[in-house]
Scaffold this motif. Structure first.
Motif, short mmCIF file in Angstrom:
data_model
loop_
_atom_site.label_atom_id
_atom_site.label_comp_id
_atom_site.label_asym_id
_atom_site.label_seq_id
_atom_site.Cartn_x
_atom_site.Cartn_y
_atom_site.Cartn_z
N TYR A 101 17.49 -19.37 52.20
CA TYR A 101 17.70 -17.91 52.24
C TYR A 101 17.62 -17.10 53.58
CZ TYR A 101 17.17 -12.97 51.35
OH TYR A 101 17.44 -11.47 51.59
N TYR A 102 16.63 -17.71 54.44
CA TYR A 102 16.44 -17.39 55.66
C TYR A 102 17.57 -17.45 56.48
CZ TYR A 102 14.56 -16.32 60.35
OH TYR A 102 14.48 -15.93 61.63
N MET A 103 17.75 -18.50 56.47
CA MET A 103 18.89 -19.20 57.43
C MET A 103 20.25 -18.71 57.10
SD MET A 103 17.35 -21.20 59.59
CE MET A 103 18.89 -21.70 60.43
N ASN A 104 20.52 -18.76 55.68
CA ASN A 104 22.07 -18.64 55.32
C ASN A 104 22.29 -17.32 54.70
OD1 ASN A 104 22.84 -21.34 56.09
ND2 ASN A 104 21.40 -21.93 54.54
N GLU A 105 21.35 -16.49 54.40
CA GLU A 105 21.62 -15.16 53.63
C GLU A 105 21.10 -14.02 54.05
OE1 GLU A 105 21.49 -15.70 49.28
OE2 GLU A 105 21.40 -17.84 49.35
N TYR A 106 20.35 -14.04 55.12
CA TYR A 106 19.27 -13.10 55.66
C TYR A 106 20.02 -12.53 57.07
CZ TYR A 106 15.11 -10.57 57.06
OH TYR A 106 14.26 -9.68 57.78
N PRO A 107 20.92 -11.56 57.01
CA PRO A 107 21.29 -11.09 58.38
C PRO A 107 20.22 -10.32 58.97
CG PRO A 107 22.29 -9.85 56.32
CD PRO A 107 21.47 -10.74 55.75
N GLN A 108 20.11 -10.50 60.38
CA GLN A 108 19.19 -10.02 61.01
C GLN A 108 19.82 -9.04 62.30
OE1 GLN A 108 16.17 -12.78 62.34
NE2 GLN A 108 16.90 -14.24 60.75
N GLU A 109 18.87 -7.94 62.13
CA GLU A 109 19.37 -6.86 63.31
C GLU A 109 19.39 -7.41 64.57
OE1 GLU A 109 17.28 -2.65 64.99
OE2 GLU A 109 16.95 -3.29 63.12
N ARG A 110 18.54 -8.30 64.85
CA ARG A 110 18.40 -8.86 66.44
C ARG A 110 19.36 -9.87 66.72
NH1 ARG A 110 14.45 -13.83 66.77
NH2 ARG A 110 14.51 -14.78 64.77
N PHE A 111 20.04 -10.27 65.40
CA PHE A 111 21.35 -11.23 65.61
C PHE A 111 22.86 -10.27 65.40
CE2 PHE A 111 18.59 -15.02 64.11
CZ PHE A 111 18.11 -15.06 65.22
N HIS A 112 22.40 -8.98 65.56
CA HIS A 112 23.71 -7.97 65.32
C HIS A 112 24.29 -8.19 63.85
CE1 HIS A 112 23.14 -7.30 69.45
NE2 HIS A 112 23.48 -8.68 69.74
N GLY A 113 23.51 -8.67 62.88
CA GLY A 113 23.86 -8.46 61.65
C GLY A 113 24.40 -9.87 61.30
N PRO A 161 6.05 -17.80 68.95
CA PRO A 161 7.36 -17.74 68.39
C PRO A 161 7.47 -18.48 66.79
CG PRO A 161 7.89 -17.97 70.40
CD PRO A 161 6.16 -18.30 70.12
N MET A 162 7.01 -19.96 67.06
CA MET A 162 6.75 -20.76 65.76
C MET A 162 5.77 -20.03 64.70
SD MET A 162 8.86 -22.79 66.34
CE MET A 162 8.54 -23.61 64.66
N GLU A 163 4.76 -19.51 65.12
CA GLU A 163 3.85 -18.88 64.19
C GLU A 163 4.27 -17.58 63.57
OE1 GLU A 163 0.87 -19.97 63.50
OE2 GLU A 163 0.74 -21.82 64.91
N SER A 164 5.27 -16.99 64.18
CA SER A 164 5.91 -15.85 63.94
C SER A 164 6.89 -16.20 62.67
CB SER A 164 6.52 -15.12 65.03
OG SER A 164 7.42 -14.00 64.45
N ILE A 165 7.63 -17.36 62.98
CA ILE A 165 8.73 -17.51 61.87
C ILE A 165 7.96 -18.35 60.51
CG2 ILE A 165 9.07 -20.09 62.58
CD1 ILE A 165 11.82 -17.82 61.30
N GLN A 166 6.84 -19.02 60.99
CA GLN A 166 6.07 -19.58 59.78
C GLN A 166 5.69 -18.05 58.86
OE1 GLN A 166 3.22 -21.89 61.56
NE2 GLN A 166 4.59 -23.55 61.48
N GLY A 167 4.96 -16.93 59.65
CA GLY A 167 4.52 -15.90 58.89
C GLY A 167 5.76 -15.25 58.02
N ILE A 168 7.02 -15.14 58.68
CA ILE A 168 8.11 -14.39 58.08
C ILE A 168 8.44 -15.29 56.73
CG2 ILE A 168 10.53 -14.06 58.46
CD1 ILE A 168 10.24 -13.49 61.32
N LEU A 169 8.59 -16.56 57.00
CA LEU A 169 8.70 -17.21 55.93
C LEU A 169 7.49 -17.26 54.62
CD1 LEU A 169 10.35 -20.49 57.54
CD2 LEU A 169 11.57 -18.87 56.28
N LYS A 170 6.51 -17.33 55.11
CA LYS A 170 5.42 -17.04 54.10
C LYS A 170 5.40 -15.82 53.27
CE LYS A 170 0.24 -16.69 54.17
NZ LYS A 170 -0.76 -17.04 54.99
N ASP A 171 5.96 -14.86 54.10
CA ASP A 171 6.05 -13.43 53.54
C ASP A 171 7.12 -13.47 52.51
OD1 ASP A 171 3.77 -12.45 54.92
OD2 ASP A 171 4.97 -11.35 56.32
#
Length: 155
Positions: A91-103, A56-66
């Motif tokens: 941006y990731y924390m405050n402006e990026y709505p995510q499908e897995r979080f129901h928007g 999970p940590m490697e995944s979030i680092q990959g997302i942020l890197k991309d």
């Protein structure tokens, strides 16, 4: 005290309940573990020999890197790196709505979780690659056990 822990305490007063890390020497030292205990913080670590625990940590680092590469493709200085990393996380924390979080954004989910004793659970979809990995491990274990039993029967 470790700089990461200091930063976590500073940025999350009253809300730091768990500290996750790898098994680096600075996190396995009794003095660090006692400090966490004193602060009432539960320590979370990857299991020995289970690198997949950090997935999970490697995944979030990959997302942020991309995201960083997309949002800031022409970084040239250390100052630009620092600024762009901070802005990408924001941006990731405050402006990026995510499908897995129901928007919702990650910050919206976090704030809602802090406001209740029973936060909403957002299950992670099953990762077929990880499932296949563990199935392979189980097959290897079964094969080794079968071989050991067969060898013991021959003796």
């Amino acid at each position: 005290m470790d700089e990461t822990l200091k930063l976590a305490l500073k940025n999350n007063p009253g809300h730091v309940g768990m500290f996750h890390s790898d098994r680096g020497f600075q996190y396995t030292r009794p003095v660090f573990q006692k400090r966490l205990e004193y602060l009432g913080i539960q320590q979370s670590m990857s299991r020995v020999g289970h690198c997949i625990d950090n997935g999970p940590m490697e995944s979030i680092q990959g997302i942020l890197k991309d995201m960083l590469k997309i949002l800031y493709p022409n970084i040239e200085t250390v100052a630009q790196v620092r600024k762009s990393v901070k802005e990408t996380i924001d941006y990731y924390m405050n402006e990026y709505p995510q499908e897995r979080f129901h928007g919702l954004t990650a910050s919206e989910v976090r704030e809602a979780a802090k406001a209740t004793d029973e936060p909403v659970l957002y299950p992670i979809k099953e990762n077929k690659r990880i499932k296949k990995y563990w199935e392979g491990i189980d097959k290897k274990k079964a094969s080794l056990i079968a071989s050991a039993i067969k060898e013991a029967d021959l003796q």
